[in-house]
Scaffold this active site. Structure first.
Site, PDB file in Angstrom:
ATOM      1  N   CYS A   1       0.777  -1.350   0.127  1.00 48.14           N
ATOM      2  CA  CYS A   1       0.015   0.007   0.160  1.00 48.14           C
ATOM      3  C   CYS A   1       0.818   1.224   0.104  1.00 48.14           C
ATOM      4  O   CYS A   1       0.246   2.389  -0.215  1.00 48.14           O
ATOM      5  CB  CYS A   1      -1.048   0.112   1.321  1.00 48.14           C
ATOM      6  SG  CYS A   1      -0.019   0.050   2.681  1.00 48.14           S
TER       7      CYS A   1
ATOM      8  N   PHE B   1     -18.001  -7.067  14.039  1.00 50.35           N
ATOM      9  CA  PHE B   1     -18.134  -6.616  15.612  1.00 50.35           C
ATOM     10  C   PHE B   1     -19.167  -5.563  15.701  1.00 50.35           C
ATOM     11  O   PHE B   1     -19.111  -4.820  16.704  1.00 50.35           O
ATOM     12  CB  PHE B   1     -16.583  -5.871  15.862  1.00 50.35           C
ATOM     13  CG  PHE B   1     -15.493  -6.841  15.513  1.00 50.35           C
ATOM     14  CD1 PHE B   1     -15.199  -7.993  16.053  1.00 50.35           C
ATOM     15  CD2 PHE B   1     -14.462  -6.399  14.408  1.00 50.35           C
ATOM     16  CE1 PHE B   1     -14.191  -8.601  15.443  1.00 50.35           C
ATOM     17  CE2 PHE B   1     -13.567  -7.300  14.160  1.00 50.35           C
ATOM     18  CZ  PHE B   1     -13.310  -8.216  14.841  1.00 50.35           C
TER      19      PHE B   1
ATOM     20  N   GLY C   1     -25.240 -10.146  18.294  1.00 54.43           N
ATOM     21  CA  GLY C   1     -25.653 -10.645  19.604  1.00 54.43           C
ATOM     22  C   GLY C   1     -24.880 -11.911  19.870  1.00 54.43           C
ATOM     23  O   GLY C   1     -25.354 -12.535  20.903  1.00 54.43           O
TER      24      GLY C   1
ATOM     25  N   GLU D   1     -19.148 -12.766  22.361  1.00 54.51           N
ATOM     26  CA  GLU D   1     -19.139 -11.924  23.035  1.00 54.51           C
ATOM     27  C   GLU D   1     -18.718 -11.898  24.749  1.00 54.51           C
ATOM     28  O   GLU D   1     -18.021 -10.899  25.117  1.00 54.51           O
ATOM     29  CB  GLU D   1     -20.323 -10.871  22.839  1.00 54.51           C
ATOM     30  CG  GLU D   1     -20.465 -10.415  21.480  1.00 54.51           C
ATOM     31  CD  GLU D   1     -21.802  -9.516  21.155  1.00 54.51           C
ATOM     32  OE1 GLU D   1     -21.947  -8.637  20.545  1.00 54.51           O
ATOM     33  OE2 GLU D   1     -22.930 -10.092  21.566  1.00 54.51           O
TER      34      GLU D   1
END
Length: 1526
Positions: free
Chosen positions: A82, A809, A1135, A1319
C-alpha cells in the site's frame, strides 16, 4: 526457470517488473499508484488485501526481490504494497499471496498450517500473516539461522489481527518450525537461490541501465495526480532536477513510508524524485573505525550490518534490539536512513534511529553544490539552515565503531512493544570505565546521552514538536565523577532541568520527564551497582547495603515472550458427530491463499469508484459546495449532493448526505465518482465547502448534561430521555448500610471497531430495472431497506448479496448502508458498475464506536463486603442520532447485575446527544460496560472494606430462590477459613450438586431461570482451583516484597451474559448427485457460522443412514452466499447468537428432508452410496421435494414439556489474569490469563476457542491500548489512523493464555445444547483491569515509602476521602464533603425496610470496629482501620520522618495494630472517619502506557537517590568520602 508470461506489453519507457513469474509493463501514468492499487485494479492478482493504506496492519504484504548487478546477489524481503509506488518497481520481481500456493497448484505449508491451527477467522488479515511468516523463514535461511517461534513471531510485528487473539497464529509459527523439511517452506531455497533464478528480462534491463545504454533518468508522468515521477541514476542528476526552477515543488523520496504517517507527504502535486535507483545511495561501507550507510539503505539493512559486528555484543546488541522495535518488519524493509533523518528534522517524526545515532556520535553526508560531513546533532537543530530537500540531499550516514570496553544502552517506551512510535526514547554511549589513580574508585566514563521526546514548540500545530537532542548538562554531571549514588542523583536532576517537554498524545509534560528519568536510571544503574560491588564486598550482615543494592537492581526492559497456553475441551465426539467436533474452519485455506472473495473483489478493475466528501466541522451550516477543482482532475467522472437523491435522505435512520447543515465532523456532505479509488479520494479532498456558524457544538458528556441534550431511549411504556431499572428500596438500604461510598465517579471508555475490511459496497444495474448490490454488511435487510429508500425503489428491485465480511463486530450493522447508497446512486445515474470503499482514516472519522459512559454510583455494604444497596446513574455518549448505539443501553440493562445478589439496586440510564458521529454497537455492546462497571464496584468495595476482592465477589454472588437454599460457595469459603457473610447465614443446604430440578434463580431485576443453568459457581471455583489462584496470589505478594521497581497483581472476575437467539430462515437443497447446498440468512464474518452450519446439516441429514455409516461427509455440503432474493427478512447477524439461530433454521429444514428421505434409505456399500440411493428414491417417487425451508422462531420446547419458550439463557464464565508493571516507565506485561467458560456443548470447539481468545484480547485492547478522544473544539477524532489508534498486536497478549470449557454443562435452551460465545469472553478481560488496580496500589505504596514528596496530584479517578479539613487540598473524593464515608458502630433496630431481615440462629455476630479483623488478614485490619497506613502521608503529603530502611520493609499495614475508633459518634451510632480511606487505584481504561505511568503518581528518582545518598551508610557505599577534598 519458469517461463515468463507477459501480463502487459508496451514500448520502452514503461515500468517493467515481474509478478508471480509474469512480466508486467505498467503504464507510466500509473507511476504514483500504490502497488496495492495497481495489483487490485490492473492485474489478475487480487488476493493481496487493502486494509489501512498506511503500512500499519500488514494485510497488504508482498515479497519483493531485487538483483544487484555489481555483486550479482539477489535480495528478498517483504514490504507493504500500500506504500510502494509503482514507479519505484522498475526491475523488481514480486511475489504475492497467489505466488506461494493455491487450491489449484497446492497450498504452501504455511497456508496449510494457519488453517489447521485455526489461525484464520474473518480471514482478511490472513494473506498478510502468511506472507510475513514466509518472509521471516527466508530471512532465517539467508542468515543460516534455524527458525524458532520467537523469530517467526518477530516477523509479525507489522501485522495486525482483530479476530483471533494471535495465540493460534503464534501456534502456526510453532507448527512451521516443527516441519520436518524446511526446504518445503522455501527457506533453504532462499538461502542457496542462484542469481540465475532472477528473471532474465529484468537482469537485462538492469544491466542496460548500469552500462548507460538506457536513459540516465526515467521519467513517468502521472496524469491522475498531476505529478511527475522521476528516477535519476546518479546523485548529480538528482541535484540537477532539484535545482531546476521549472521543477518547483519537488520532493526527494526513497522508501516512501512517510505517507503512512504524514498524509500530505510527499504531496499530490509535487514532482517526486525517486533516489532508490542511484547505486551510490544504497551502498554499505565498513572500515576499521566506522560504519557508513548510503541514504537509501533500509533500516532492515542497517540492522543486518550491525548484527554482523559480532565482536562487541554489549555495544551493538542493545542498538539492534531498539532498532528492531521501529514500526514493523515490512516498514523497516522499505524505510531508509536518509528519509528517517529528513522526516525527523522537517516533520518531527518520533525517530528511534536518530536518537540512537545521536548518542553514538553519527555524522551525515550532505551534498549540494559541494559535499560535506556534518554532525547529526547539527542536522537536527530546530534552526538548521542546511536546505535538505530543496538544494541538497543526504547521501550517507556514518557512525564510529565501538572501542574496546565501550557499552551502549538504548530504550524506548511506546503504546505497544512493536509497531508503535516512541513516547520517549533514550540512548547512552558509555566509554570504558576508568578508576581513580589514587583511590581505585570507579568513575563514570565519558558518555553521550541522547533523548527523544516532544518538545515545547509554539509554532507547531499542537504546541509540540518531536526532537532528538543531546543531554549535555546530564553528561557533564556524570563524566569523570565517582560512579555512586550522589552523582547519579545529580545527573537525573540535571536531566529533568534541561528537558523542555510538552504535553502530547495523552502524556503530560511531567509524564515525559518521569519516563526519561526512568530510562536514564535504567541505563546507568547497572554501572553504579557494579561499581559498588567492586569497591566494597557485600557483608551478609549489612541489611542496609542489601536494600540499597535492591534499589539499584532494576529489571531488564520487557521483551515479549511468544504466547503459549493450553486449550482444554471436553470430549463430545460421540454426542452428535460431526457436531461438537473441532473441525477446521470452512474455506480457511482459501482465505490463507487469497482465493476467498470479499466484497471489494467484485469491484476491482471493472468499475468506477465513489468517495464521500466529509465535513471538517462539528456543527455548521453549509453555505456552498464547489466541486469545480475536483472535476478537473483527470479521471473524475461525476459529483453528487443531497439535491441529487431520488428518494429519501436517510440510510437506516442516519442522514445519508448533509443537506444545508452538518452536525458532526466526518459527516458525508457529497460524493464524487472517478475511475480509480485513489483518484476519487484525491478529488474528494479538492471539493471546497464553505461553512457558516450554527452555534456551539456539544462534544462532551458534561456539556450534554449541562444542556440537557439527550436522545430518546426506546422501550416501554413510553419513549423517554431516560430509562431506569430498579429493585428494592435503595434509599433505605444506603441509609442503613454500615459502610457507604457516596457519589463515586468513574468513566468507561469508547472503542472503535477496527475491522480489517473497511466499509465497502459494489452496485450495478441489471436488466428489468434490478439493482444488484454487493455489500460487506451484517444485515442484508437493512442494506436493502436503505438503498430502496434512497433510490425510491421497491424492495423487490434491490438485490443485496453478501458472501463474507472481513470482520464486523457490530460496526457493519448499518453504516455500510450509506456506503452502499453512494455506489447504488452513482450506478443508477451513470449506468455503470460503481464501487465505494472508504479509507481506514475516514471510516474512523465517519463512524463512532462503543458508547463511552460517565458513571456515578453510591454503594452501601457490610464490613464483610456484602452489598446491601447500589444506586448507579449512567450517562452514555452518543452522536446526533441513535443508530445501533441503543444496543449499549438495552444490553447494559439486561446484564447490569453480572450474577451478583443485589437486593436493593437502581440503574438510571441517559443517552447523551452530542455532535459526534452516531455511535454503533461494538462487540459486547452494553454487556461489556456492565461487566467492567460491576467489577469496578466490587473492587472499590473490597478496597474500602479491606478485604480480598476475590472474597468480596464470592460473598456477593447470586443465591437461589426461594430460601432457605444456600450457595455452595459458602461451604467452599468456610473450608478456606473465611467467614460467611451474615446475609447468607443460617442456611445449611449443601450446594448446587443436589439442587432439585425445579429450583429457580432470580437475578437482581426479577428475571427467573433454572438453578441448574446457574454455572457461575462451577466456573469460579473450578478456575480458582485449576489456575492455582491462592498459591499464585501468595507468590505475587512475595514478588512485590522483593522487587522495588516492578510490581505484580493478580485478580479474578466473573461474567454473566444474556444469550438470546433471533429468528432466521434457511433453504436446504439436495441435488440428484447427493450434493447439498445450504442457503441461509446468517452472515459469515469470521465467527465460523458457515462451518457450524455444515456440521449441523451433516448431522441431521446423516440420521437417514445406518449408525455405522454416520455421519455424512462434509464434502457433500456447500454454503451459498446470503442474498435478499432467497433469504429476506432475516434481521441482523449479531448478539453472539447468529450462528445458533442459523444452525437452528438449517436444522428445521433438514428435519423435513430427513423425514422425507428416511423411507427410501437402503443400506449400500458406502456412506455416499446409501445417501445417493435415498436421494434418488425420493426424487423419482414424486412424494416430496428435495428442498426445504427452515425457520427458527427463536423458541424451543421447555424441558419435559411441549411448551415453546424463547431461547433466552445465561452464559457464565470466569477469568484470572496476572500482570506486571514497571514503575519506572508504566509499561505493563500480561503474564498469564486463565479462562473457564461455559460454552454448553460447543458446536465446534476449535472455532469457539478462537472466539473466546479473540474476544478476550479485544477486551484487553479497550482496557489497555485503544484510546479514543475527540478534539473538544473541532469534534475531530484524534486517534484516526493505525499510527494513533493501537489495537493489540501479537506482543500485547498474555504470555500464557489458557482456555477451558466447562464440562458437562449442556444448555437445555440452546441449539443442540450449545451456548453463544462471540461476546461474553470480552467481559472477562475486566480481570486485567482489576489486576492492574492491585498492581498500582502496590506500586503507590512502594513509591510513597521511597519518596518523601510523592503525590498523586492528578489521580486517574477520584480517591475516597472523608470530609476532614486536612484533606481539602486533595483531589475531590469519591465521598463528597457533604457525604463522607460512614461506619455504623451499632446496628439499627429492625425496620420494615427490605434491606434488613431478622437475624437467624447461627448468624455471625456483627462486630464493632474494635473487634474487626478476626477473620481478616492483617492487611484488612490496617486498611479498614486506617492507622499506620503508608497512604496517610501520600494524601496528607507530610514530610516523612521514618528511616529509609523502614520504608523498604514489607508493607507496614501487615503488622499494624488495630486501633480503636474514637468514640465521638452521632446520635444514631454513626461515626465519621477523619482519616484518608484505604488506597483504591480506581483506574480508568484504557490503561495505556502513558496513563498507567500517570496513575503511579508523581515521584522523582533523583530525589529518591538523593535521600539514599544522605543516609549514614551512603557515603561508604559510593566511596564519595574519599573525594571530599576534590
Amino acid at each position: 526457470m519458469v517461463a515468463l508470461r507477459r501480463e502487459r506489453s508496451g514500448p520502452d519507457g514503461k515500468i517493467v517488473f515481474v509478478v508471480n513469474g509474469c512480466e508486467t509493463c505498467a503504464d507510466k501514468e500509473h507511476s504514483k499508484l500504490s502497488l496495492n492499487e495497481y495489483l487490485l485494479n490492473h492485474t489478475r492478482w487480487k488476493g493481496t488485501k487493502l486494509s489501512c493504506g498506511e503500512g500499519g496492519c500488514g494485510a497488504c504484504a508482498v515479497h519483493i526481490t531485487r538483483w544487484d548487478p555489481v555483486t550479482e546477489r539477489v535480495s528478498e524481503t517483504s514490504i507493504n504494497s500500500c506504500l510502494c509506488p509503482v514507479g519505484s518497481l522498475d526491475g523488481a520481481a514480486l511475489t504475492t499471496i497467489e505466488g506461494l500456493g493455491s487450491s489449484q497448484q497446492g497450498f504452501h505449508p504455511v497456508q496449510e498450517q494457519i488453517a489447521i491451527n485455526n489461525g484464520s477467522q474473518c480471514g482478511f488479515c490472513t494473506p498478510g500473516m502468511v506472507m510475513a511468516i514466509d518472509a521471516q523463514l527466508k530471512r532465517c535461511a539467508h542468515a543460516g539461522q534455524a527458525p524458532d517461534v520467537k523469530i517467526l513471531q518477530s516477523g509479525l510485528d507489522g501485522n495486525l489481527c482483530r479476530c483471533t487473539g494471535y495465540r493460534s497464529i503464534i501456534d502456526t509459527c510453532r507448527a512451521v518450525t516443527r516441519c520436518s523439511d524446511l526446504e518445503d517452506l522455501g527457506s533453504k531455497a532462499a538461502c542457496t537461490k542462484p542469481a540465475a533464478a532472477f528473471p532474465t528480462v529484468l537482469k537485462k534491463r538492469i544491466q542496460e541501465r548500469q552500462n548507460g545504454s538506457r536513459p540516465a533518468s526515467a521519467s513517468y508522468r502521472s496524469k491522475e495526480h498531476n505529478q511527475d515521477w522521476i528516477c535519476p541514476h546518479s546523485v548529480e542528476d538528482a541535484l540537477e532536477l532539484l535545482q531546476k526552477p521549472e521543477t518547483a515543488g519537488v520532493r526527494a523520496v526513497a522508501g516512501n513510508t512517510g505517507p503512512g504517517v504524514f498524509k500530505d507527504w510527499p504531496g499530490q502535486d509535487v514532482t517526486c524524485i525517486d533516489l532508490k535507483a542511484i547505486p551510490q545511495l544504497s551502498t554499505i561501507r565498513c572500515s576499521q573505525s566506522e560504519l557508513e550507510w548510503g541514504a537509501c539503505v533500509t533500516l532492515e539493512e542497517v540492522i543486518n550490518s550491525l548484527k554482523a559486528q559480532t565482536d562487541m555484543p554489549k555495544f551493538y546488541g542493545p542498538m539492534v534490539a531498539h532498532l528492531q522495535r521501529i514500526a514493523g518488519t515490512h516498514i523497516r524493509a522499505a524505510a531508509t536512513v536518509g528519509g528517517n533523518v529528513v522526516l525527523t528534522q522537517q516533520r518531527g517524526l518520533q525517530s528511534d534511529f536518530c536518537t540512537i545515532m545521536l548518542a553514538v556520535g553519527a555524522e551525515v553526508s550532505i551534498q549540494g553544490k559541494q559535499q560535506r560531513w556534518v554532525s547529526l546533532e547539527e542536522v537536527l537543530l530546530p534552526d538548521s539552515t542546511l536546505d535538505i530537500g530543496s538544494s541538497a540531499i543526504i547521501t550517507a550516514v556514518r557512525m564510529p565503531l565501538a572501542k574496546p570496553g565501550e557499552t551502549f544502552a538504548s530504550f524506548k517506551v511506546a503504546a505497544r512493544y512493536t509497531n508503535a512510535h516512541a513516547i520517549v526514547n533514550c540512548s547512552v554511549r558509555m566509554g570504558s570505565a576508568d578508576q581513580h589513580p589514587l583511590q581505585g574508585v570507579c568513575l563514570f566514563p565519558d558518555m553521550r546521552i541522547a533523548l527523544g521526546y516532544p518538545h515545547e514548540d509554539a509554532s507547531a500545530p499542537e504546541g509540540a514538536f518531536w526532537r532528538a537532542q543531546r543531554a549535555v548538562a546530564t553528561e557533564n554531571a556524570l563524566n569523570g565523577m565517582p560512579a555512586g549514588m550522589r552523582a547519579l542523583s545529580q545527573a537525573l536532576s540535571a536531566l529533568t532541568s534541561e528537558m523542555k517537554p510538552a504535553a502530547c498524545d495523552g502524556t503530560s509534560a511531567e509524564g515525559h520527564l518521569q519516563v526519561a528519568e526512568g530510562l536514564l536510571f535504567r541505563a546507568l544503574s547497572s554501572l553504579v551497582q557494579a561499581s559498588m560491588m567492586k569497591s566494597m564486598a557485600l557483608d551478609e550482615g549489612q541489611a542496609d547495603l542489601k536494600r540499597l543494592q535492591q534499589l539499584l537492581d532494576l529489571p531488564a526492559q520487557h521483551v515479549p515472550i511468544p504466547c503459549s497456553g493450553h486449550q482444554s475441551i471436553p470430549d463430545m465426539s460421540r454426542l452428535a458427530p460431526p457436531v461438537h467436533l473441532p473441525i477446521e474452519k470452512e474455506r480457511a485455506r482459501l482465505q490463507a491463499s487469497g482465493e476467498a472473495k470479499y466484497t471489494g473483489n467484485y469491484g476491482y478493475g471493472t468499475s468506477l469508484h465513489a468517495y464521500p466528501v466529509l465535513s471538517k466541522r462539528a456543527l455548521a451550516t453549509v453555505e456552498s459546495i464547489n466541486a469545480s477543482a475536483a472535476l478537473k482532475v483527470e479521471g473524475a467522472v461525476a459529483f453528487f449532493t443531497a439535491k441529487d437523491i431520488p428518494g429519501a435522505n436517510s440510510a437506516g435512520g442516519i442522514p445519508f448526505l448533509a443537506d444545508g447543515k452538518v452536525e458532526h465532523y466526518g459527516q458525508p456532505i457529497a460524493f464524487i465518482v472517478a475511475t480509480l479509488p485513489s483518484i476519487a479520494e484525491y478529488a474528494a479532498s479538492l471539493v471546497d465547502v464553505r461553512y457558516g456558524d450554527a452555534g456551539q457544538p456539544v462534544l462532551t458528556i458534561a456539556q450534554a448534561r449541562a444542556a440537557s441534550s439527550f436522545l430518546t431511549l426506546p422501550g416501554p411504556p413510553n419513549d423517554s430521555p431516560g430509562a431506569m431499572v430498579s429493585n428494592g428500596n435503595v434509599e433505605a438500604a444506603l441509609e442503613e448500610a454500615p459502610l457507604v461510598i457516596r457519589n463515586a465517579k468513574w468513566h468507561l471508555p469508547s472503542q472503535l471497531h477496527m475491522y480489517m475490511e473497511t466499509p465497502v459496497a459494489v452496485a450495478e444495474m441489471d436488466e428489468g430495472g434490478m439493482l444488484q448490490v454487493h455489500a460487506a454488511i451484517q444485515s442484508i435487510d437493512r442494506c436493502q431497506s436503505a438503498v430502496s429508500r434512497i433510490m425510491g425503489l421497491p424492495y423487490n428491485r434491490v438485490h443485496v448479496v453478501t458472501r463474507r465480511l472481513g470482520g464486523g463486530f457490530g460496526g457493519k450493522l448499518n453504516s455500510v448502508s450509506r456506503v452502499a447508497g453512494f455506489a447504488a446512486m452513482a450506478a443508477v445515474r451513470l449506468g455503470e458498475r460503481v464501487s465505494c470503499a472508504v479509507s481506514r482514516d475516514d471510516d474512523l472519522r465517519m463512524h463512532a464506536g462503543r458508547c463511552a459512559a460517565d458513571m456515578e454510583y453510591s454503594v452501601g455494604f457490610t464490613r464483610d463486603g456484602v452489598i446491601t444497596g447500589l444506586d448507579v446513574a449512567v450517562y452514555m455518549e452518543n452522536g446526533i442520532v441513535m443508530d445501533s448505539g441503543f444496543v449499549d443501553f438495552i444490553a447494559w440493562q439486561g446484564c447490569a447485575d453480572q450474577g451478583f445478589h443485589l437486593p436493593n439496586v437502581r440503574f438510571d440510564f441517559k443517552m447523551c446527544r452530542m455532535n459526534l458521529p452516531p455511535h454503533q454497537a461494538v462487540r459486547g455492546p452494553g454487556s461489556f460496560q456492565a461487566a467492567v462497571a460491576m467489577q469496578h464496584i466490587m473492587d472499590h468495595v473490597a478496597a474500602v472494606s479491606g478485604l480480598d476482592p476475590c472474597l468480596v465477589r464470592e460473598r456477593n454472588f447470586l443465591r437461589p430462590s426461594p430460601p432457605p437454599f444456600s450457595l455452595g460457595l459458602l461451604a467452599a469459603a468456610a473450608s478456606n477459613g473465611q467467614s460467611q457473610s451474615n446475609s447468607h447465614a443460617g442456611n445449611t443446604e449443601p450446594g448446587f450438586a443436589t439442587t432439585p430440578a425445579d429450583w429457580k434463580m432470580t437475578n437482581a431485576f426479577g428475571r427467573c431461570f433454572l438453578a441448574k443453568e446457574y454455572t457461575q459457581l462451577r466456573c469460579w471455583h473450578g478456575l480458582k482451583k485449576s489456575c492455582s489462584f491462592v498459591e499464585r496470589q501468595n507468590k505475587v505478594k512475595e514478588f512485590n516484597k522483593s522487587n522495588i521497581w516492578q510490581k505484580r497483581g493478580i485478580a479474578m472476575t466473573n461474567c454473566r451474559f444474556d444469550g438470546s437467539v433471533m429468528p432466521k430462515t434457511a433453504l436446504v437443497t439436495i441435488y440428484e448427485d447427493g450434493s447439498v447446498l445450504l442457503s441461509h440468512g446468517g452472515l459469515e464474518m469470521g465467527q465460523g457460522l458457515s462451518t457450524k452450519v455444515l456440521q449441523v446439516a451433516a448431522y441431521e441429514l446423516g440420521k437417514v443412514l445406518p449408525d455405522h455409516q454416520k455421519p455424512l461427509p462434509l464434502s457433500l455440503f456447500q454454503t451459498n452466499d446470503t442474498a435478499s432474493d432467497s433469504q429476506a427478512n432475516n434481521g441482523v447477524t449479531a448478539g453472539s447468537t447468529g450462528s445458533e439461530s442459523t444452525c437452528e433454521a438449517i436444522l428445521r429444514a433438514c428435519e423435513q428432508l430427513r423425514d422425507r428421505l428416511k423411507p427410501y434409505a437402503e443400506e449400500r456399500g458406502s456412506t455416499e452410496d446409501t445417501w445417493r440411493a435415498a436421494v434418488s428414491g425420493l426424487k423419482f417417487s414424486g412424494t416430496g421435494a428435495l428442498a426445504a425451508i427452515g425457520f427458527s422462531d427463536s423458541k424451543t420446547c421447555e424441558e419435559g414439556s411441549s411448551k415453546r419458550v424463547p431461547m433466552k439463557y445465561n452464559v457464565f464464565g470466569a477469568a484470572c489474569t496476572e500482570v506486571e508493571v514497571d514503575l519506572l516507565t508504566g509499561e505493563k506485561t500480561l503474564l498469564r490469563s486463565d479462562i473457564l467458560y461455559d460454552c454448553g456443548n460447543s458446536l465446534n470447539p476449535a472455532v469457539d476457542v478462537g472466539q473466546v481468545e479473540g474476544a478476550f484480547v479485544m477486551g484487553l485492547g479497550v482496557l489497555g491500548t485503544e484510546q479514543v478522544d475527540y478534539d473538544n473544539k473541532t469534534g475531530k477524532l484524534i486517534q484516526d489512523s493505525t499510527w494513533t489508534y493501537k489495537i493489540p498486536s501479537a506482543t500485547c497478549v498474555p504470555q500464557q493464555l489458557n482456555v477451558a470449557f466447562l464440562e458437562d454443562s449442556p444448555n437445555p435452551l440452546g441449539v443442540l445444547s450449545s451456548k453463544c460465545v462471540g461476546e461474553p469472553p470480552l467481559m472477562l478481560s475486566a480481570s486485567c483491569l482489576s489486576a492492574l488496580e492491585l498492581t498500582v496500589e502496590a506500586g503507590r505504596q512502594q513509591l510513597a515509602a521511597l519518596d518523601p514528596q510523592y503525590s498523586i496530584s492528578r489521580p486517574v479517578a477520584p480517591q475516597a476521602l472523608d470530609k476532614s479539613p486536612a484533606h481539602e487540598h486533595c483531589h475531590p473524593g469519591l465521598l463528597s464533603a457533604e457525604q463522607p464515608l460512614t461506619i455504623r458502630t451499632k446496628p439499627r433496630r429492625a425496620t420494615s425496610s427490605p434491606t434488613r431481615s431478622p437475624k437467624k440462629a447461627g448468624s455471625p455476630r456483627r462486630h464493632s470496629p474494635s473487634k474487626l479483623g478476626k477473620e481478616n488478614s492483617p492487611r484488612t485490619q490496617a486498611l479498614l482501620e486506617m492507622d499506620s497506613s503508608p497512604h496517610a502521608s501520600l494524601f496528607h503529603r507530610e514530610p516523612r520522618t521514618t528511616a529509609y530502611e523502614a520504608a523498604l520493609q514489607e508493607s507496614r499495614a501487615a503488622h499494624a495494630e488495630s486501633p480503636k475508633i474514637a468514640g465521638q459518634g452521632t446520635s444514631e451510632g454513626l461515626e465519621t472517619l477523619h482519616k484518608p480511606l484505604p488506597a483504591f487505584a480506581s483506574l480508568e481504561a484504557p490503561m495505556t502506557t502513558a496513563r498507567l505511568k500517570a496513575s503511579l503518581g508523581n515521584f522523582s528518582i533523583a530525589r529518591i537517590l538523593a535521600r539514599a545518598s544522605g543516609l549514614g551508610y551512603a557515603s561508604a557505599l559510593d566511596n564519595e568520602s574519599s573525594f571530599e577534598l576534590l
